[in-house]
Design a protein around this motif. Structure first.
Motif, mmCIF file in Angstrom:
data_model
loop_
_atom_site.group_PDB
_atom_site.id
_atom_site.type_symbol
_atom_site.label_atom_id
_atom_site.label_comp_id
_atom_site.label_asym_id
_atom_site.label_seq_id
_atom_site.Cartn_x
_atom_site.Cartn_y
_atom_site.Cartn_z
ATOM 1 N N SER A 28 0.877 -1.166 0.049
ATOM 2 C CA SER A 28 -0.016 0.001 -0.079
ATOM 3 C C SER A 28 0.766 1.240 -0.122
ATOM 4 O O SER A 28 0.819 2.083 -0.793
ATOM 5 N N ALA A 29 1.828 1.129 0.783
ATOM 6 C CA ALA A 29 2.757 2.362 1.061
ATOM 7 C C ALA A 29 3.546 2.612 -0.208
ATOM 8 O O ALA A 29 3.469 3.563 -0.657
ATOM 9 N N LEU A 32 2.647 4.914 -6.733
ATOM 10 C CA LEU A 32 3.258 5.859 -7.581
ATOM 11 C C LEU A 32 3.930 6.978 -6.726
ATOM 12 O O LEU A 32 4.775 7.751 -7.410
ATOM 13 N N TYR A 109 -5.785 7.773 -9.298
ATOM 14 C CA TYR A 109 -4.717 6.614 -9.289
ATOM 15 C C TYR A 109 -4.953 5.589 -10.338
ATOM 16 O O TYR A 109 -4.096 5.371 -11.029
ATOM 17 N N PHE A 230 1.741 11.041 2.422
ATOM 18 C CA PHE A 230 1.408 10.396 1.101
ATOM 19 C C PHE A 230 1.784 8.783 0.815
ATOM 20 O O PHE A 230 1.111 7.992 0.504
ATOM 21 N N MET A 236 -5.309 8.315 5.850
ATOM 22 C CA MET A 236 -6.233 7.905 4.714
ATOM 23 C C MET A 236 -6.888 6.795 4.893
ATOM 24 O O MET A 236 -7.091 6.028 4.104
ATOM 25 N N ILE A 238 -6.331 3.650 5.262
ATOM 26 C CA ILE A 238 -5.804 2.313 5.069
ATOM 27 C C ILE A 238 -5.181 1.777 6.261
ATOM 28 O O ILE A 238 -5.421 0.479 6.446
ATOM 29 N N SER A 326 -1.025 -0.442 -4.377
ATOM 30 C CA SER A 326 -1.447 0.676 -3.707
ATOM 31 C C SER A 326 -2.930 0.961 -3.866
ATOM 32 O O SER A 326 -3.853 1.224 -2.817
ATOM 33 N N SER A 329 -5.018 -1.326 -2.067
ATOM 34 C CA SER A 329 -5.309 -0.975 -0.467
ATOM 35 C C SER A 329 -6.437 0.431 -0.565
ATOM 36 O O SER A 329 -7.198 0.308 0.414
ATOM 37 N N ILE A 330 -6.223 1.039 -1.323
ATOM 38 C CA ILE A 330 -7.077 2.195 -1.544
ATOM 39 C C ILE A 330 -8.669 1.769 -1.274
ATOM 40 O O ILE A 330 -9.577 2.257 -0.773
HETATM 41 N N1 PHE Z 1 0.939 5.251 -0.570
HETATM 42 C C1 PHE Z 1 0.548 5.319 -1.978
HETATM 43 C C2 PHE Z 1 1.907 5.910 -2.749
HETATM 44 O O1 PHE Z 1 2.819 6.076 -2.394
HETATM 45 C C3 PHE Z 1 -0.481 5.937 -2.163
HETATM 46 C C4 PHE Z 1 -1.675 5.774 -1.348
HETATM 47 C C5 PHE Z 1 -2.366 6.576 -1.253
HETATM 48 C C6 PHE Z 1 -1.791 4.504 -0.881
HETATM 49 C C7 PHE Z 1 -3.454 6.697 -0.351
HETATM 50 C C8 PHE Z 1 -2.881 4.355 -0.195
HETATM 51 C C9 PHE Z 1 -3.799 5.239 0.196
HETATM 52 O O2 PHE Z 1 1.726 5.870 -3.970
#
Ligand code: PHE
Length: 468
Positions: A28-29, A32, A109, A230, A236, A238, A326, A329-330
């Motif tokens: 998830s982390a 992009l 995304y 982010f 967020m 998650i 990612s 997970s969102i």
């Molecule tokens: N962390 C993810 C990234 O770096 C983006 C993300 C956003 C994931 C929101 C989960 C929730 O791209």
């Protein structure tokens, strides 16, 4: 890796293994944000200074905030809104604020994920990017301005996420992450090795490792903090949701440290993969080109390298893997919220979310023409979108406002309302694990993190640069 038996005391999903949870959360982390945004931001904010601020912020603010979210999730065994309301009814709004960002982010995304799929297709099919000067820029601009094709790729990307999420927590998300994350690191390391061994690459490496004191400005700190939140998926929903699937016999602090370390490693590796290559081919001015440079500058850069087609394909595959885990997970954060709060099945909840996600994504996709100052005369019904610079609205609104606000509310809630001492007990699994730095952690969650986040919230009104 040892499988841990989990007691399914309720019908909610649970991670089947510790490694599975860490990899899913790292999946998830790492997205992009790491591969696409981070190298651009290193360039935008001037190399080493940004890197240094970023690492310090991850360690001293990001890690404690992540732990606050995971502990809240595991304690309540709920999605983010349920987690707040289970402990204090009137805190529901804080939960909703935490759901807004992933919802908005998911819509753009998927569109960017669709662009990545399209580029993989171009590399695989051996088609070329047109010809003539600026062919790569023209190719990208022409592609993203089309009304239908980018949207279809985006919907295809979304369909892949839906497929995984519908297979459940351990059967879908965990299985996919355990396979994809190692692939992602292998690809990343391969590209870094290629990048830093190019003649002239050391210039770029030096750029990233030199901290120029004049770059250590408030602007850089604010930019690094926004990027860190982010990237770590903090603020967020998650991490609360993923935390709620973690069994009690898991060491949360250790897992959070692993997730932060893997996420930072991926971001730094991505910067080492991209910045030296940009230095070699475009020189120092190539740095800081902004977000679209992955699509416009990099294919050109790859084409100028030996076996460039293969490197290009590897790079976009990497971007795809990062984006997919990612996005999954969102979507999971939103699906858990809808299914638990409205008592619907996961399938129904997912289907309900699709229409608004596609609509918002379509708005983002259609606004690309507007962002590039292009008029599509026959496409007048998109006029509303054309007036809105959607990217700015979506990226700035979430990065600068709803994400820090979400993280602030979690820290305040955990630190003061639920109570940092109670959270510590949860992190220690009621005494099963020693969490030696708990005093420092409690102090950060109650005072330092909220203060720093408030500073970003105030500063971003005037400071902070967006990537577009
Ligand atoms: N962390 C993810 C990234 O770096 C983006 C993300 C956003 C994931 C929101 C989960 C929730 O791209």
């Amino acid at each position: 890796m040892k499988k841990e038996k989990t007691k399914h005391t309720q019908s909610r999903g649970q991670w089947a293994s510790k490694m599975g949870f860490v990899l899913a959360a790292a999946g998830s982390a790492i997205g992009l944000g790491n591969i696409w945004k981070f190298p651009g931001k290193v360039g935008l904010y001037g190399g080493g200074a940004f890197l240094l601020c970023y690492i310090l912020i991850v360690a001293f603010i990001g890690f404690p905030a992540m732990l606050a979210e995971l502990s809240l999730g595991r304690h309540t065994q709920k999605n983010v809104v349920g987690a707040f309301t289970k402990l204090r009814k009137h805190w529901a709004v804080a939960g909703f604020i935490n759901v807004i960002s992933p919802f908005i982010i998911m819509s753009y995304y998927c569109i960017v994920g669709g662009w990545v799929l399209k580029y993989i297709w171009v590399y695989l099919s051996g088609a070329n990017f047109g010809g003539g000067a600026d062919q790569y820029q023209t190719y990208f601009n022409t592609f993203v301005q089309q009304p239908i094709e980018p949207l279809l790729w985006g919907v295809f990307f979304l369909a892949l996420c839906v497929f995984v999420v519908l297979r459940g927590v351990s059967g879908g998300i965990e299985k996919v992450s355990k396979f994809l994350m190692p692939c992602l690191f292998i690809l990343l390391v391969a590209i870094v090795v290629r990048a830093v061994t190019l003649p002239g690459a050391m210039e770029g490496v030096k750029y990233m490792l030199t901290v120029r004191p004049e770059q250590l400005s408030a602007d850089t700190v604010v930019g690094a903090m926004g990027q860190a939140f982010f990237s770590l998926s903090v603020g967020m929903s998650i991490l609360v949701t993923y935390g709620s699937y973690v069994p009690k016999e898991e060491n949360l602090a250790k897992s959070a440290a692993w997730i932060c370390a893997l996420d930072t490693l991926a971001a730094v590796l991505a910067a080492f993969a991209i910045i030296p290559v940009v230095f070699v081919t475009l020189g120092a001015e190539g740095i800081g080109m902004g977000g679209s440079f992955a699509f416009m500058a990099l294919p050109e850069v790859f084409a100028s390298l030996p076996a460039g087609g293969l490197i290009g394909l590897a790079f976009f595959l990497l971007l795809f893997l990062a984006a997919l885990t990612s996005a999954i997970s969102i979507l999971e954060g939103c699906v858990a919220f809808v299914s638990e709060e409205f008592h619907l099945s996961r399938v129904k909840s997912t289907l309900i979310l699709l229409a608004p996600l596609i609509l918002l994504g379509a708005g983002y996709s259609l606004s690309q023409a507007a962002d590039r100052g292009i008029n599509l005369p026959w496409f007048d019904f998109a006029g509303g979108f054309r007036m809105l610079p959607m990217w700015d609205v979506m990226e700035r609104f979430t990065d600068n406002f709803t994400i820090p606000l979400g993280a602030l509310l979690v820290c305040l809630f955990v630190g003061w309302v639920w109570g940092a001492k109670n959270a510590t007990l949860e992190i220690q699994s009621g005494g099963m694990f020693a969490f030696k730095i708990h005093k420092a952690w409690e102090f950060i969650v109650r005072f330092i993190a909220p203060a720093m986040i408030l500073i970003i919230l105030f500063c971003t009104i005037g400071l902070g640069k967006g990537l577009s």
